[in-house]
Design a protein around this motif. Structure first.
Motif, PDB file in Angstrom:
ATOM      1  N   PHE A 133      -6.587  -3.529   4.320  1.00 52.99           N
ATOM      2  CA  PHE A 133      -7.094  -4.890   4.249  1.00 52.99           C
ATOM      3  C   PHE A 133      -8.602  -4.826   4.494  1.00 52.99           C
ATOM      4  O   PHE A 133      -9.110  -5.223   5.529  1.00 52.99           O
ATOM      5  N   GLY A 134      -9.303  -4.247   3.506  1.00 47.99           N
ATOM      6  CA  GLY A 134     -10.730  -4.033   3.690  1.00 47.99           C
ATOM      7  C   GLY A 134     -11.407  -3.619   2.407  1.00 47.99           C
ATOM      8  O   GLY A 134     -10.959  -3.949   1.303  1.00 47.99           O
ATOM      9  N   ASN A 140     -16.362  -0.204  -4.759  1.00 46.85           N
ATOM     10  CA  ASN A 140     -16.972  -1.491  -4.440  1.00 46.85           C
ATOM     11  C   ASN A 140     -15.986  -2.635  -4.664  1.00 46.85           C
ATOM     12  O   ASN A 140     -16.322  -3.683  -5.214  1.00 46.85           O
ATOM     13  N   GLU A 141     -14.746  -2.405  -4.206  1.00 43.23           N
ATOM     14  CA  GLU A 141     -13.681  -3.399  -4.297  1.00 43.23           C
ATOM     15  C   GLU A 141     -13.074  -3.606  -2.921  1.00 43.23           C
ATOM     16  O   GLU A 141     -13.164  -2.750  -2.050  1.00 43.23           O
ATOM     17  N   VAL A 142     -12.442  -4.757  -2.762  1.00 42.92           N
ATOM     18  CA  VAL A 142     -11.584  -4.931  -1.604  1.00 42.92           C
ATOM     19  C   VAL A 142     -10.179  -4.530  -2.021  1.00 42.92           C
ATOM     20  O   VAL A 142      -9.821  -4.630  -3.202  1.00 42.92           O
ATOM     21  N   VAL A 143      -9.387  -4.092  -1.062  1.00 35.00           N
ATOM     22  CA  VAL A 143      -8.025  -3.687  -1.358  1.00 35.00           C
ATOM     23  C   VAL A 143      -7.089  -4.201  -0.278  1.00 35.00           C
ATOM     24  O   VAL A 143      -7.403  -4.126   0.916  1.00 35.00           O
ATOM     25  N   VAL A 144      -5.968  -4.770  -0.710  1.00 33.94           N
ATOM     26  CA  VAL A 144      -4.917  -5.224   0.194  1.00 33.94           C
ATOM     27  C   VAL A 144      -3.646  -4.487  -0.184  1.00 33.94           C
ATOM     28  O   VAL A 144      -3.207  -4.550  -1.336  1.00 33.94           O
ATOM     29  N   ALA A 165      -3.195  -5.171  -4.259  1.00 34.80           N
ATOM     30  CA  ALA A 165      -4.110  -5.946  -5.101  1.00 34.80           C
ATOM     31  C   ALA A 165      -5.534  -5.529  -4.790  1.00 34.80           C
ATOM     32  O   ALA A 165      -5.874  -5.242  -3.638  1.00 34.80           O
ATOM     33  N   ARG A 166      -6.354  -5.487  -5.826  1.00 33.44           N
ATOM     34  CA  ARG A 166      -7.767  -5.155  -5.687  1.00 33.44           C
ATOM     35  C   ARG A 166      -8.604  -6.248  -6.332  1.00 33.44           C
ATOM     36  O   ARG A 166      -8.199  -6.838  -7.340  1.00 33.44           O
ATOM     37  N   GLU A 167      -9.779  -6.480  -5.754  1.00 29.52           N
ATOM     38  CA  GLU A 167     -10.709  -7.470  -6.296  1.00 29.52           C
ATOM     39  C   GLU A 167     -12.117  -6.922  -6.182  1.00 29.52           C
ATOM     40  O   GLU A 167     -12.502  -6.368  -5.141  1.00 29.52           O
ATOM     41  N   LYS A 188      -3.013 -12.889  -4.197  1.00 27.21           N
ATOM     42  CA  LYS A 188      -2.274 -12.194  -5.259  1.00 27.21           C
ATOM     43  C   LYS A 188      -1.051 -11.484  -4.682  1.00 27.21           C
ATOM     44  O   LYS A 188       0.049 -11.545  -5.239  1.00 27.21           O
ATOM     45  N   VAL A 189      -1.239 -10.797  -3.563  1.00 29.64           N
ATOM     46  CA  VAL A 189      -0.124 -10.098  -2.927  1.00 29.64           C
ATOM     47  C   VAL A 189       0.926 -11.111  -2.464  1.00 29.64           C
ATOM     48  O   VAL A 189       2.134 -10.903  -2.650  1.00 29.64           O
ATOM     49  N   ALA A 190       0.493 -12.211  -1.882  1.00 34.37           N
ATOM     50  CA  ALA A 190       1.431 -13.221  -1.402  1.00 34.37           C
ATOM     51  C   ALA A 190       2.268 -13.796  -2.540  1.00 34.37           C
ATOM     52  O   ALA A 190       3.476 -14.016  -2.388  1.00 34.37           O
ATOM     53  N   VAL A 191       1.641 -14.022  -3.695  1.00 30.49           N
ATOM     54  CA  VAL A 191       2.367 -14.532  -4.861  1.00 30.49           C
ATOM     55  C   VAL A 191       3.376 -13.486  -5.355  1.00 30.49           C
ATOM     56  O   VAL A 191       4.520 -13.816  -5.702  1.00 30.49           O
ATOM     57  N   ASP A 192       2.979 -12.218  -5.388  1.00 31.53           N
ATOM     58  CA  ASP A 192       3.890 -11.153  -5.820  1.00 31.53           C
ATOM     59  C   ASP A 192       5.065 -11.012  -4.863  1.00 31.53           C
ATOM     60  O   ASP A 192       6.211 -10.802  -5.293  1.00 31.53           O
TER      61      ASP A 192
END
Length: 199
Positions: A133-134, A140-144, A165-167, A188-192
Motif C-alpha cells: 500500500f505504497g 513511479n506508480e502506487v501499488v495496492v 491494482a496500480r495507478e 479498484k481493489v475494493a470493487v474487484d
C-alpha cells in the motif's frame, strides 16, 4: 498549589502526546490523508439477515512497513523510504477495511458488519493481508496488493484470492498526488473484491 498546577500540566502532556502522534520527526504535516469510497451506501435503506447470512469484514494484517500512518516508497528489493510530509489520518489497514466495507454495502444487498459489531455468529468473514500500500519507485506508480481470505459461516471452508491494482502518480512523489493515486487504486481493489464476493 498542587491542584492549580495539575490542569496545565495535563494540557501540556496531552499536547506533547498529540504532537508525537501526528508529527513526523516533530514536524506536523500540512494535511492528513484519508481514503474516500467511490461508492457509498444510500441512507434510509434497511437490510435484514440471519446470523449466518451476514458478512463481517475484518481489519487486514499488514507487514511492518505498513504499520504506520506514513506512505512507504519501495526503492528496491531491500530499501524502503517514506513520502515526505505524507501521513494518513489512521493506519492504512483500518482505512482500507472501511473502504471495502462501504463498497460492498453500496454495491450488494449484503448486511455488512465491522468486527466490533457482531454479537453472536459473525456469518461469513472476510480477512486477509494488506501486502502493499505504497509507491513503487521503479515504475513511479502506487501499488495496492490485498491477499483476501473468505471464511464461510462456521469456518467449514476457506477461499483465498489475491487482488492488485496500480495507478500512475503522474508527477513527483509528493503527498497529494500519491494519496490521490492510492485512493484510486484502493477503490479498484475494493470493487474487484466486491465482485468476487457477489451478492
Amino acid at each position: 498549589m498542587i491542584r492549580r498546577l495539575r490542569a496545565p500540566l495535563l494540557v501540556a502532556a496531552a499536547a506533547v502526546s498529540l504532537s508525537g502522534c501526528i508529527g513526523l520527526g516533530g514536524k506536523t504535516p500540512p494535511f492528513l490523508l484519508s481514503l474516500d469510497a467511490e461508492a457509498t451506501p444510500t441512507a434510509g435503506g434497511a437490510r435484514t439477515a440471519a446470523d449466518a447470512a451476514t458478512l463481517t469484514i475484518l481489519i487486514p494484517t499488514a507487514p511492518q512497513k505498513l504499520r504506520t500512518t506514513r506512505i512507504p516508497v519501495q526503492q528496491d528489493g531491500s530499501s524502503v523510504t517514506y513520502v515526505k510530509d505524507a501521513q494518513w489520518v489512521e493506519a492504512p489497514s483500518r482505512l482500507f477495511q472501511r473502504l471495502v466495507s462501504e463498497t460492498v454495502s453500496a454495491r450488494t444487498t449484503r448486511v455488512v458488519l465491522d468486527e466490533g459489531q457482531y454479537l453472536t455468529a459473525p456469518g461469513e468473514q472476510l480477512a486477509g493481508q494488506l501486502m502493499e500500500f505504497g509507491v513503487d519507485a521503479a515504475t513511479n506508480e502506487v501499488v495496492v496488493v490485498y491477499q483476501a481470505m473468505l471464511v464461510s459461516a462456521g469456518g467449514k471452508s476457506v477461499t483465498q484470492r489475491r487482488f492488485e491494482a496500480r495507478e500512475a502518480i503522474g508527477g513527483k512523489v509528493e503527498a497529494k498526488p500519491v494519496g490521490e493515486a492510492l485512493t484510486r487504486a484502493a477503490n479498484k481493489v475494493a470493487v474487484d473484491v466486491t465482485g468476487w464476493l457477489g451478492g
